[in-house]
Design an enzyme around this catalytic site. Structure first.
Site, mmCIF file in Angstrom:
data_model
loop_
_atom_site.group_PDB
_atom_site.id
_atom_site.type_symbol
_atom_site.label_atom_id
_atom_site.label_comp_id
_atom_site.label_asym_id
_atom_site.label_seq_id
_atom_site.Cartn_x
_atom_site.Cartn_y
_atom_site.Cartn_z
ATOM 1 N N ARG A 230 -58.831 -33.841 -14.922
ATOM 2 C CA ARG A 230 -60.225 -33.852 -14.490
ATOM 3 C C ARG A 230 -60.766 -35.271 -14.525
ATOM 4 N NH1 ARG A 230 -59.690 -30.176 -11.963
ATOM 5 N NH2 ARG A 230 -60.741 -28.173 -11.948
ATOM 6 N N GLU A 259 -66.700 -36.659 -7.241
ATOM 7 C CA GLU A 259 -65.873 -36.327 -6.065
ATOM 8 C C GLU A 259 -66.756 -35.823 -4.942
ATOM 9 O OE1 GLU A 259 -62.546 -33.811 -7.057
ATOM 10 O OE2 GLU A 259 -62.070 -35.005 -8.817
ATOM 11 N N HIS A 278 -57.706 -35.331 -4.979
ATOM 12 C CA HIS A 278 -57.682 -34.033 -5.667
ATOM 13 C C HIS A 278 -56.711 -33.064 -4.979
ATOM 14 C CE1 HIS A 278 -60.260 -31.359 -8.486
ATOM 15 N NE2 HIS A 278 -59.043 -30.854 -8.374
HETATM 16 N N1 LIG Z 1 -55.594 -31.799 -10.006
HETATM 17 C C1 LIG Z 1 -55.644 -30.535 -9.758
HETATM 18 O O1 LIG Z 1 -55.741 -30.119 -8.621
HETATM 19 C C2 LIG Z 1 -55.540 -29.555 -10.874
HETATM 20 C C3 LIG Z 1 -54.915 -28.320 -10.664
HETATM 21 C C4 LIG Z 1 -54.849 -27.407 -11.702
HETATM 22 C C5 LIG Z 1 -55.414 -27.720 -12.941
HETATM 23 N N2 LIG Z 1 -56.026 -28.916 -13.100
HETATM 24 C C6 LIG Z 1 -56.590 -29.294 -14.411
HETATM 25 O O2 LIG Z 1 -55.508 -29.560 -15.293
HETATM 26 C C7 LIG Z 1 -55.918 -29.382 -16.634
HETATM 27 C C8 LIG Z 1 -54.884 -28.564 -17.399
HETATM 28 O O3 LIG Z 1 -54.778 -27.286 -16.838
HETATM 29 P P1 LIG Z 1 -53.848 -26.152 -17.516
HETATM 30 O O4 LIG Z 1 -53.751 -25.059 -16.527
HETATM 31 O O5 LIG Z 1 -52.620 -26.735 -18.073
HETATM 32 O O6 LIG Z 1 -54.804 -25.710 -18.693
HETATM 33 P P2 LIG Z 1 -54.386 -25.045 -20.073
HETATM 34 O O7 LIG Z 1 -55.614 -24.420 -20.611
HETATM 35 O O8 LIG Z 1 -53.162 -24.224 -19.934
HETATM 36 O O9 LIG Z 1 -54.030 -26.311 -20.989
HETATM 37 C C9 LIG Z 1 -54.978 -27.215 -21.445
HETATM 38 C C10 LIG Z 1 -54.501 -27.720 -22.797
HETATM 39 O O10 LIG Z 1 -55.392 -28.747 -23.224
HETATM 40 C C11 LIG Z 1 -55.511 -28.629 -24.630
HETATM 41 N N3 LIG Z 1 -56.689 -29.336 -25.105
HETATM 42 C C12 LIG Z 1 -57.977 -28.890 -25.179
HETATM 43 N N4 LIG Z 1 -58.759 -29.849 -25.710
HETATM 44 C C13 LIG Z 1 -57.940 -30.909 -25.983
HETATM 45 C C14 LIG Z 1 -58.155 -32.189 -26.551
HETATM 46 N N5 LIG Z 1 -59.370 -32.571 -26.962
HETATM 47 N N6 LIG Z 1 -57.093 -33.012 -26.673
HETATM 48 C C15 LIG Z 1 -55.870 -32.628 -26.264
HETATM 49 N N7 LIG Z 1 -55.595 -31.409 -25.738
HETATM 50 C C16 LIG Z 1 -56.624 -30.570 -25.603
HETATM 51 C C17 LIG Z 1 -55.552 -27.139 -24.875
HETATM 52 O O11 LIG Z 1 -55.193 -26.821 -26.206
HETATM 53 C C18 LIG Z 1 -54.508 -26.641 -23.876
HETATM 54 O O12 LIG Z 1 -53.245 -26.519 -24.492
HETATM 55 C C19 LIG Z 1 -57.306 -28.754 -16.538
HETATM 56 O O13 LIG Z 1 -58.268 -29.773 -16.690
HETATM 57 C C20 LIG Z 1 -57.357 -28.216 -15.120
HETATM 58 O O14 LIG Z 1 -58.680 -28.094 -14.660
HETATM 59 C C21 LIG Z 1 -56.109 -29.843 -12.098
HETATM 60 O O1 LIG Z 2 -58.843 -26.583 -11.163
HETATM 61 C C1 LIG Z 2 -58.068 -26.485 -10.221
HETATM 62 O O2 LIG Z 2 -57.496 -25.424 -9.933
HETATM 63 C C2 LIG Z 2 -57.766 -27.691 -9.418
HETATM 64 O O3 LIG Z 2 -58.609 -28.732 -9.751
HETATM 65 C C3 LIG Z 2 -57.672 -27.452 -7.949
HETATM 66 O O4 LIG Z 2 -58.874 -27.578 -7.263
HETATM 67 P P1 LIG Z 2 -58.937 -27.192 -5.714
HETATM 68 O O5 LIG Z 2 -58.801 -25.714 -5.634
HETATM 69 O O6 LIG Z 2 -60.247 -27.658 -5.210
HETATM 70 O O7 LIG Z 2 -57.793 -27.875 -5.045
#
Ligand SMILES: NC(=O)c1ccc[n+]([C@@H]2O[C@H](COP(=O)([O-])OP(=O)(O)OC[C@H]3O[C@@H](n4cnc5c(N)ncnc54)[C@H](O)[C@@H]3O)[C@@H](O)[C@H]2O)c1
Ligand SMILES: O=C(O)[C@H](O)COP(=O)(O)O
Length: 526
Positions: A230, A259, A278
């Protein structure tokens, strides 16, 4: 037919599912003001990260029942406000895990070999091999911050590529980290020792600017940082400064503090940074996964079924829900009954779960009991989403006790409500696994099925009283469907429970209370 607004691009597979049960309008170019103006017509809203579901949108969405986020992060949704309004918010927690993990890995590889700048250079007619000498990731140390779903997959693949792994995640055990081949360490050590740092944690007040000027100063001058989690977890100004001054080796960002990314000095850093718009979840497979996952949940909620991954109510797998549904009905009915018996303001609700019902996840049963308790006052404004909040806001203290060893029935539930007008309790069971029986009112044994219109009396156990109540109801043209009396000792106090075919007319309760021997009387409408 219910109406669904889809305000971000989602895969057709999801739209096909929604179309089976709803009118689906896709409009991905609405301004915030246009969204506020349009949302009042819709029962459901399906979004990705582009649409901001603010309080203004929720206030205007008077018919909204569900907001479906086709992806993971719900930070673009005002979830507390949706919860207060009783709107279910669902997401797809796993649909894009692999896509996001592979994007982070791709960023790490591209950054190590300068692939985007080398590509640009060749396309512009150059052939500069020396400028793009990269580094290997083999035997390098990767620091994974956040070892959840995405972080775990990144760790697994990175390990297979010969990397050494450090991880920081305050919410996972050292054993879990070890299973993934990671050494769980403190964040400052990870920052100091890693050659690569990849972020996979949510953005919260605690994680905002987790990577700031101070943290960057402790890192190796060759460190490469990847953020596909994020925007805002990294302080962009501090990162740009470190890259410009060469105090770190490189960065790859998929997400930004704001964004779409506007005018930013990050855009000017060329070879030192890779920027993608993204794209973490943007694979064909992930988009099909998340669209189907969320569309199915919207369909289910519109059909009155539970959602499997709601972020603001306990998500229940269908097989668990199947088992729990009769108990939820029991809890809700008893909550409603005890709430009406207590009358006035309830200050404390004690829920005693006994037998089978006491094992497993009892939270949904507690929520059902609260929903029932509040339903007389709040009607359809209270639901499984907001019942706990509504109870908290009303200062209702909730106590749960469990006793799995009590085995009179497979499972029984006892609710006591303490309020401004006194205390009442009811016990109920399920006969044959689904038929509700109220087996005790204020500790008087009884056996009645709950019905829509009921009358309960507390009276002296003496001859003639049942007849008098019967004649009185008859004189008001109220038909009795069934009647039960429960007492503890002969000629002591007793309760009478009557199921009625009609609601009690105004004034009759006062007449009942005048009957000699009647101590109290309550009407209940379930
Ligand atoms: N770029 C994209 O398009 C995209 C796509 C999917 C997810 N994401 C983002 O990726 C991130 C991870 O997603 P996920 O599905 O693995 O989530 P998840 O909930 O499975 O994992 C997140 C992890 O972060 C840990 N966490 C919470 N607070 C913390 C801290 N202060 N320090 C360290 N670790 C901490 C939690 O314990 C957990 O294990 C999220 O922010 C999600 O929104 C981005
Ligand atoms: O949280 C998510 O699932 C990702 O950030 C993906 O975002 P998007 O659906 O806009 O690609």
């Amino acid at each position: 037919m219910p109406k669904v607004l889809v305000s971000d691009p989602v895969d057709q597979a999801g739209l096909d599912i929604l179309s089976q049960v709803a009118q689906v309008d896709v409009n991905t170019s609405l301004s915030p003001e246009e969204l506020v103006a349009a949302i009042g017509d819709y029962d459901a809203l399906m979004i990705r990260s582009g649409t901001k579901v603010t309080k203004a949108v929720i206030d205007a969405g008077q018919n909204l029942k569900i907001i479906g986020r086709a992806g993971v992060g719900v930070d673009n949704v005002d979830v507390p406000e949706a919860t207060r309004r009783g709107i279910v918010v669902v997401n797809s927690p796993e649909g894009n895990t692999i896509a996001a993990a592979e994007h982070a890995l791709a960023m790490m590889m591209s950054m190590s070999r300068y692939i985007p700048s080398a590509d640009r250079s060749v396309k512009s007619g150059e052939w500069k091999r020396k400028d793009f000498t990269g580094v290997e990731i083999y035997k390098k140390t990767l620091g994974v911050v956040g070892l959840g779903k995405i972080g775990s997959h990144v760790a697994t693949v990175a390990r297979a590529m010969g990397m050494k792994l450090l991880a920081y995640d305050p919410f996972i055990s050292a054993e879990r980290a070890e299973q993934l081949g990671c050494r769980l360490v403190e964040l400052d050590l990870l920052f100091r020792e890693a050659d690569y740092i990849t972020l996979h944690l949510p953005k919260t007040p605690e994680t905002t600017h987790l990577v700031n000027e101070e943290a960057l100063a402790t890192m190796k001058p060759t460190v490469r940082i990847i953020n596909c989690a994020r925007g805002g977890i990294i302080d962009e100004a501090a990162l740009a400064k470190a890259l410009r001054e060469g105090t770190i080796g490189g960065a790859a960002l998929d997400v930004y503090e704001s964004e779409p990314l506007g005018d930013s000095e990050l855009r000017e850093l060329d070879k030192a940074i890779i920027l993608t718009p993204h794209l973490g979840a943007s694979t064909e497979e992930a988009q099909v996964n998340v669209a189907i996952d969320v569309a199915e949940q919207i369909r289910d909620v519109l059909l009155g079924l539970p959602a499997r991954s709601a972020v603001n109510i306990p998500g229940l797998r269908p097989e668990v829900m199947q088992k729990l549904r009769p108990y939820l009905q029991l809890a809700e009915t008893l909550g409603n009954l005890v709430g009406q018996l207590a009358g006035g303001r309830v200050q404390e609700l004690t829920v005693r779960l006994q037998g089978d019902i006491a094992g497993g996840d009892t939270q949904p049963i507690m929520v059902a009991a609260l929903k029932g308790l509040l339903s007389h006052a709040l009607q359809e404004r209270v639901n499984y989403v907001n019942a706990s909040i509504e109870a908290k806001e009303r200062g209702i203290h909730v106590i749960e006790t469990r006793d799995a060893d009590i085995r009179d029935y497979t499972g029984s539930l006892n609710l006591s409500a303490k309020g401004s007008l006194g205390e009442h309790s009811v016990t109920g069971v399920l006969l044959g696994g689904s038929e509700i029986r109220v087996t005790d009112i204020d500790e008087f044994p009884i056996n009645v099925p709950p019905t829509q219109h009921m009358l309960f009396t507390l009276h002296r156990d003496m001859p003639g009283i049942i007849g008098k109540i019967g004649s009185l109801l008859g004189s008001f043209n109220v038909n009795i469907a069934s009647m039960q009396v429960g007492r503890k000792i002969v000629r002591g106090d007793a309760v009478m429970a009557l199921s009625l075919d009609d609601p009690l007319p105004e004034g009759i309760l006062d007449e009942i209370l005048k009957v000699p021997g009647i101590r109290d009387a309550y009407t209940v409408n379930l």
